[in-house]
Design an enzyme around this catalytic site. Structure first.
Site, PDB file in Angstrom:
ATOM      1  N   HIS A 107      -3.326  17.176  -3.094  1.00 52.89           N
ATOM      2  CA  HIS A 107      -2.470  17.099  -1.967  1.00 52.89           C
ATOM      3  C   HIS A 107      -2.413  18.233  -0.919  1.00 52.89           C
ATOM      4  CE1 HIS A 107       1.893  15.663  -1.143  1.00 52.89           C
ATOM      5  NE2 HIS A 107       1.328  15.684  -0.023  1.00 52.89           N
ATOM      6  N   TYR A 143       7.207  14.517  -3.169  1.00 50.08           N
ATOM      7  CA  TYR A 143       8.211  13.842  -2.250  1.00 50.08           C
ATOM      8  C   TYR A 143       9.364  13.952  -3.184  1.00 50.08           C
ATOM      9  CZ  TYR A 143       3.762  12.461   0.211  1.00 50.08           C
ATOM     10  OH  TYR A 143       2.875  12.483   0.909  1.00 50.08           O
TER      11      TYR A 143
HETATM   12  P1  NAD Z   1       5.688   7.493   9.041  1.00 44.23           P
HETATM   13  O1  NAD Z   1       5.177   7.668  10.424  1.00 44.23           O
HETATM   14  O2  NAD Z   1       5.172   6.328   8.161  1.00 44.23           O
HETATM   15  O3  NAD Z   1       7.276   7.395   9.194  1.00 44.23           O
HETATM   16  C1  NAD Z   1       8.030   7.179   8.254  1.00 44.23           C
HETATM   17  C2  NAD Z   1       9.391   7.205   8.980  1.00 44.23           C
HETATM   18  O4  NAD Z   1       9.673   6.088   9.726  1.00 44.23           O
HETATM   19  C3  NAD Z   1      10.489   7.206   7.781  1.00 44.23           C
HETATM   20  O5  NAD Z   1      11.972   8.039   8.324  1.00 44.23           O
HETATM   21  C4  NAD Z   1      10.925   5.792   8.020  1.00 44.23           C
HETATM   22  O6  NAD Z   1      12.253   5.455   7.479  1.00 44.23           O
HETATM   23  C5  NAD Z   1      10.792   5.268   9.324  1.00 44.23           C
HETATM   24  N1  NAD Z   1      10.504   4.099   9.443  1.00 44.23           N
HETATM   25  C6  NAD Z   1       9.663   3.141   8.796  1.00 44.23           C
HETATM   26  N2  NAD Z   1       9.724   1.855   9.190  1.00 44.23           N
HETATM   27  C7  NAD Z   1      10.775   2.097  10.028  1.00 44.23           C
HETATM   28  C8  NAD Z   1      11.149   1.037  11.292  1.00 44.23           C
HETATM   29  N3  NAD Z   1      10.855  -0.301  11.191  1.00 44.23           N
HETATM   30  N4  NAD Z   1      12.252   1.426  12.156  1.00 44.23           N
HETATM   31  C9  NAD Z   1      12.597   2.584  12.246  1.00 44.23           C
HETATM   32  N5  NAD Z   1      12.272   3.533  11.443  1.00 44.23           N
HETATM   33  C10 NAD Z   1      11.099   3.233  10.295  1.00 44.23           C
HETATM   34  O7  NAD Z   1       5.426   8.817   8.165  1.00 44.23           O
HETATM   35  P2  NAD Z   1       5.263   9.212   6.698  1.00 44.23           P
HETATM   36  O8  NAD Z   1       6.459   8.274   5.599  1.00 44.23           O
HETATM   37  O9  NAD Z   1       5.211  10.486   6.561  1.00 44.23           O
HETATM   38  O10 NAD Z   1       3.862   8.530   6.225  1.00 44.23           O
HETATM   39  C11 NAD Z   1       3.766   7.535   5.584  1.00 44.23           C
HETATM   40  C12 NAD Z   1       3.168   7.814   4.223  1.00 44.23           C
HETATM   41  O11 NAD Z   1       1.964   8.318   4.239  1.00 44.23           O
HETATM   42  C13 NAD Z   1       4.062   8.746   3.339  1.00 44.23           C
HETATM   43  O12 NAD Z   1       5.442   8.047   2.890  1.00 44.23           O
HETATM   44  C14 NAD Z   1       3.312   9.199   2.327  1.00 44.23           C
HETATM   45  O13 NAD Z   1       3.191   8.442   1.191  1.00 44.23           O
HETATM   46  C15 NAD Z   1       2.120   9.350   2.946  1.00 44.23           C
HETATM   47  N6  NAD Z   1       1.713  10.563   3.568  1.00 44.23           N
HETATM   48  C16 NAD Z   1       0.934  11.421   2.964  1.00 44.23           C
HETATM   49  C17 NAD Z   1       0.745  12.982   3.377  1.00 44.23           C
HETATM   50  C18 NAD Z   1       0.006  13.775   2.629  1.00 44.23           C
HETATM   51  O14 NAD Z   1      -0.900  13.322   1.598  1.00 44.23           O
HETATM   52  N7  NAD Z   1      -0.275  14.829   3.057  1.00 44.23           N
HETATM   53  C19 NAD Z   1       1.412  13.217   4.618  1.00 44.23           C
HETATM   54  C20 NAD Z   1       1.993  12.371   5.410  1.00 44.23           C
HETATM   55  C21 NAD Z   1       2.199  10.905   4.955  1.00 44.23           C
END
Ligand code: NAD
Length: 300
Positions: free
Chosen positions: A115, A52
């Site tokens: 990952h 990230y």
């Molecule tokens: P998510 O669906 O959580 O969306 C994140 C986005 O939503 C960001 O742009 C954030 O600013 C926005 N957001 C959050 N709260 C908000 C609000 N109240 N209003 C408007 N926008 C808002 O997607 P994500 O971040 O990809 O997934 C969450 C976490 O899960 C990641 O940060 C990561 O730690 C993990 N993840 C892991 C993998 C993997 O291991 N392959 C893949 C995806 C996510």
């Protein structure tokens, strides 16, 4: 409770990829404040990866957690280092964790996951990488081990071949997708494996600002989500609120990670899940999203 780990994780937890500027430019000082505000509001699990922001998210998170490491459950990953850079060999996994520990300013993580394993040779991941995770656990560098992937059949395969503590799936449990509940949750429960659900907004699809340019969703899914966002706005509601409430109140998974880097998102997301979704609005959104329900994309 996260599977058989005994970890009491907050049901809404902190995804740290936005701290690396993955979705939009990040204000690091604000990101650090967001992390500390989350802890103050009861969020206790933080998920990150060296991938990230190409190590940036770990560095920012490590700074934010200085002095508060003991209050949180910290999860990071190894094996993915760039958009197209993967190394699932044993030495690489071990070196990666050592570097992560330095950036995170700690001497162990609670969870270490391989990952995005669909990008590796599965044969290698399920033997050599798995072996590295087991050794690191035995050495006390991580307390629990797991794997992450987008395709659910790949995670099922991992569960069949390896004794994992957790698995992480993303974009398979949100307003437009519930495949996680039928395709992975039963097996995880049967094995006592902690299921980590990530991306309740579908990596930005279900937010007012919409998905980032790199988002892999097919155009039909992007467009239908855009209509759902617009409908919500007309009804005077924020789609991110509904998206979180929808997942949270089904109480199907032990933890959902939402990506955050802003104090106001931390506060509004914690406030959002204190209330149940408005039933008619929820029904309207599900109707708009029905044509693209459970739509997935090719990965790897
Ligand atoms: P998510 O669906 O959580 O969306 C994140 C986005 O939503 C960001 O742009 C954030 O600013 C926005 N957001 C959050 N709260 C908000 C609000 N109240 N209003 C408007 N926008 C808002 O997607 P994500 O971040 O990809 O997934 C969450 C976490 O899960 C990641 O940060 C990561 O730690 C993990 N993840 C892991 C993998 C993997 O291991 N392959 C893949 C995806 C996510």
């Amino acid at each position: 409770m996260l599977g058989h780990t005994g970890l009491q994780v907050s049901a809404l937890s902190f995804g740290a990829s936005p701290l690396g500027g993955v979705f939009a430019p990040v204000d690091e000082a604000e990101g650090e404040r967001a992390v500390r505000r989350a802890i103050d509001l009861g969020i206790n699990m933080f998920d990150v990866s060296p991938y990230y922001g190409l190590t940036r998210a770990e560095t920012v998170l490590g700074r934010a957690l200085a002095g508060r490491r003991h209050q949180v459950i910290l999860a990071t990953k190894a094996g993915r280092h760039g958009e197209r850079e993967f190394d699932f060999r044993k030495d690489a996994i071990k070196r990666s964790l050592e570097a992560s520990l330095r950036r995170l300013q700690t001497d162990y993580v609670d969870i270490l996951q391989a990952h995005d394993i669909e990008f590796g040779a599965l044969e290698q991941v399920l033997t050599e990488t798995y072996g590295a995770l087991q050794e690191l656990k035995a050495e006390g560098k991580c307390r629990f081990i797991g794997m992450t992937a987008y395709p659910l059949p790949v995670l099922r395969e991992a569960l069949h071949h390896c004794e994992l503590d957790v698995v992480l799936s993303y974009c398979h449990f949100h307003l437009a997708n519930t495949l996680l509940l039928t395709e992975l949750l039963p097996l995880a429960r049967e094995q006592g494996v902690g299921l980590i659900n990530a991306s309740p907004t579908g990596m930005g699809l279900l937010t007012r600002q919409g998905p980032p340019a790199w988002h892999p969703a097919p155009p039909a899914l992007v467009e239908q989500c855009r209509l759902a966002v617009a409908h919500c706005a007309r009804r005077g509601a924020d789609i991110a609120t509904l998206a979180l409430q929808y997942v949270y109140w089904q109480e199907a998974v032990p933890v959902t990670l939402v990506g955050m880097s802003k104090v106001r998102h931390v506060e509004s997301n914690v406030a959002a899940v204190a209330e149940k979704p408005r039933p008619e609005l929820l029904a309207e959104l599900l109707e708009i999203l029905a044509p693209v329900q459970d739509m997935v994309w090719a990965n790897a």
